[in-house]
Design an enzyme around this catalytic site. Structure first.
Site, short mmCIF file in Angstrom:
data_model
loop_
_atom_site.label_atom_id
_atom_site.label_comp_id
_atom_site.label_asym_id
_atom_site.label_seq_id
_atom_site.Cartn_x
_atom_site.Cartn_y
_atom_site.Cartn_z
N SER A 129 0.86 -1.19 0.00
CA SER A 129 0.00 0.00 0.00
C SER A 129 0.89 1.24 0.00
CB SER A 129 -0.87 0.00 1.26
OG SER A 129 -1.45 1.27 1.48
N TYR A 142 -1.45 -0.82 10.48
CA TYR A 142 -1.71 -1.14 9.07
C TYR A 142 -0.50 -0.75 8.22
CZ TYR A 142 -3.71 -1.23 4.42
OH TYR A 142 -3.93 -1.51 3.08
P1 NDP Z 1 -11.72 -5.98 0.55
O1 NDP Z 1 -12.13 -5.81 1.97
O2 NDP Z 1 -12.72 -5.73 -0.51
O3 NDP Z 1 -11.14 -7.47 0.34
C1 NDP Z 1 -10.30 -8.05 1.30
C2 NDP Z 1 -10.16 -9.54 1.00
O4 NDP Z 1 -9.26 -10.09 1.98
C3 NDP Z 1 -11.47 -10.27 1.10
O5 NDP Z 1 -11.57 -11.20 0.04
C4 NDP Z 1 -11.36 -11.02 2.44
O6 NDP Z 1 -12.02 -12.27 2.36
C5 NDP Z 1 -9.85 -11.26 2.53
N1 NDP Z 1 -9.44 -11.47 3.92
C6 NDP Z 1 -9.40 -10.57 4.92
N2 NDP Z 1 -9.02 -11.16 6.06
C7 NDP Z 1 -8.82 -12.48 5.77
C8 NDP Z 1 -8.42 -13.62 6.52
N3 NDP Z 1 -8.15 -13.58 7.85
N4 NDP Z 1 -8.30 -14.81 5.89
C9 NDP Z 1 -8.58 -14.91 4.58
N5 NDP Z 1 -8.94 -13.87 3.80
C10 NDP Z 1 -9.08 -12.67 4.40
O7 NDP Z 1 -10.44 -5.05 0.37
P2 NDP Z 1 -9.45 -4.78 -0.87
O8 NDP Z 1 -9.82 -5.59 -2.04
O9 NDP Z 1 -9.34 -3.33 -1.03
O10 NDP Z 1 -8.08 -5.28 -0.24
C11 NDP Z 1 -7.23 -6.23 -0.86
C12 NDP Z 1 -5.79 -5.92 -0.48
O11 NDP Z 1 -5.42 -4.66 -1.03
C13 NDP Z 1 -5.56 -5.81 1.03
O12 NDP Z 1 -4.32 -6.44 1.34
C14 NDP Z 1 -5.46 -4.31 1.27
O13 NDP Z 1 -4.67 -4.00 2.39
C15 NDP Z 1 -4.81 -3.88 -0.03
N6 NDP Z 1 -4.97 -2.47 -0.36
C16 NDP Z 1 -6.22 -1.92 -0.46
C17 NDP Z 1 -6.35 -0.58 -0.77
C18 NDP Z 1 -7.66 0.11 -0.83
O14 NDP Z 1 -7.68 1.35 -0.82
N7 NDP Z 1 -8.77 -0.60 -0.92
C19 NDP Z 1 -5.16 0.24 -1.04
C20 NDP Z 1 -3.92 -0.44 -0.90
C21 NDP Z 1 -3.84 -1.75 -0.60
P3 NDP Z 1 -12.97 -12.90 3.51
O15 NDP Z 1 -13.52 -11.75 4.31
O16 NDP Z 1 -14.00 -13.68 2.75
O17 NDP Z 1 -12.05 -13.77 4.30
C1 8X3 Z 2 -4.97 1.78 1.94
C2 8X3 Z 2 -4.59 2.92 1.09
O1 8X3 Z 2 -4.74 5.43 0.76
O2 8X3 Z 2 -6.69 4.31 1.72
O3 8X3 Z 2 -4.03 0.77 1.74
O4 8X3 Z 2 -4.68 4.57 3.04
S1 8X3 Z 2 -5.20 4.38 1.69
#
Ligand code: NDP
Ligand code: 8X3
Length: 243
Positions: A129, A142
């Site tokens: 991120s 985080y």
């Molecule tokens: P979502 O919340 O839409 O998706 C998160 C996914 O992670 C879900 O499929 C969830 O599945 C899975 N997950 C969470 N905890 C667990 C666990 N304990 N075991 C298995 N699976 C898990 O978020 P995003 O798609 O945005 O996030 C995906 C990645 O991108 C993350 O690593 C996030 O930190 C990163 N990211 C996101 C950003 C944003 O702004 N959205 C920016 C930068 C990075 P389930 O709940 O079914 O287990």
């Molecule tokens: C999360 C990205 O910009 O929402 O990984 O903090 S931001």
């Protein structure tokens, strides 16, 4: 047929990547805790999608790797953020969940999958991120977890030198998914407010980027890749002034 192993396929970036790779003719093994969502994806995507229920906090990762077999791509996407809070006011349990998922689970799964990735001269793509590089108040754990993912990715490249396995750290800013709903304990309005009137990136934007990285020639490695919506930039330094 190439195979991708995608964690967190039940939502957001992981679901978009799953759909993209299947559309491009790959087989995808997709994981997550919500089995109803995995079943819905399987019904929608057919034989190319192989659901695997997996909680990153306590998986038997050697068994997961055995069931998956060798893969061409490991997309370490599953992850979440705890509620925004100064650490001195935070509860411990949500912090443990984040560290266990974003850090410990990711390392354990990667270690277990590496023999198969080396067999296939495959690629590891890790979701870090912008928070790894630019800290903000209330996000220390985080940000720390994502800084780990970034540095782990770079270190892994050293370990894998000579194997042909590529490693990339993808570092997005604001992407509208369920991320902020989860971070705010299910509060859709808080998520809507954060992304209002600023054109956030979409899960498909990031899925396209991941597919592009995975499709590059075998001699080329993208080490880190940072993306932001045009309307997101950095705040200045915070200065505390005494009374
Ligand atoms: P979502 O919340 O839409 O998706 C998160 C996914 O992670 C879900 O499929 C969830 O599945 C899975 N997950 C969470 N905890 C667990 C666990 N304990 N075991 C298995 N699976 C898990 O978020 P995003 O798609 O945005 O996030 C995906 C990645 O991108 C993350 O690593 C996030 O930190 C990163 N990211 C996101 C950003 C944003 O702004 N959205 C920016 C930068 C990075 P389930 O709940 O079914 O287990
Ligand atoms: C999360 C990205 O910009 O929402 O990984 O903090 S931001």
């Amino acid at each position: 047929m190439k195979t991708a192993f995608i964690t967190g396929a039940t939502s957001g970036i992981g679901e978009a990547a799953t759909r993209r790779f299947v559309k491009e003719g790959w087989k995808v093994i997709g994981t997550g805790r919500r089995e109803d969502r995995l079943d819905a994806l399987a019904a929608d995507l057919g034989d190319a999608f192989h659901p695997m229920a997996l909680d990153m906090r306590h998986g038997n990762f050697d068994e997961v790797a055995r069931q998956a077999g060798p893969v061409d791509l490991l997309l370490n996407n599953a992850g979440l953020a705890p509620p925004m809070s100064d650490l001195q006011n935070a509860d411990q349990a949500p912090l443990d969940t984040v560290i266990d998922t974003n850090v410990s689970g990711l390392v354990s799964l990667t270690r277990a999958m590496l023999p198969g990735l080396i067999d296939r001269k495959g690629a590891v793509v890790n979701l870090s991120s912008v928070a790894a590089t630019y800290p903000y108040r209330g996000g220390a754990v985080y940000a720390g977890s994502k800084a780990f993912v970034r540095q782990f990715s770079l270190g892994l490249r050293c370990d894998l030198q000579g194997t042909g396995v590529r490693v990339t750290s993808i570092e997005p800013g604001m992407v509208e998914t369920e991320f902020t709903i989860v971070r705010n304990g299910g509060d859709q309005a808080a998520s809507d407010a954060l992304y209002a009137n600023m054109d956030p990136m979409t899960a498909d934007d990031i899925a396209d980027t991941i597919f592009w990285v995975a499709s590059l020639p075998a001699h080329l490695n993208i080490n880190t890749l940072e993306l932001m919506p045009v309307n997101q930039a950095w705040a200045g330094f915070a200065v505390h002034r005494y009374a």
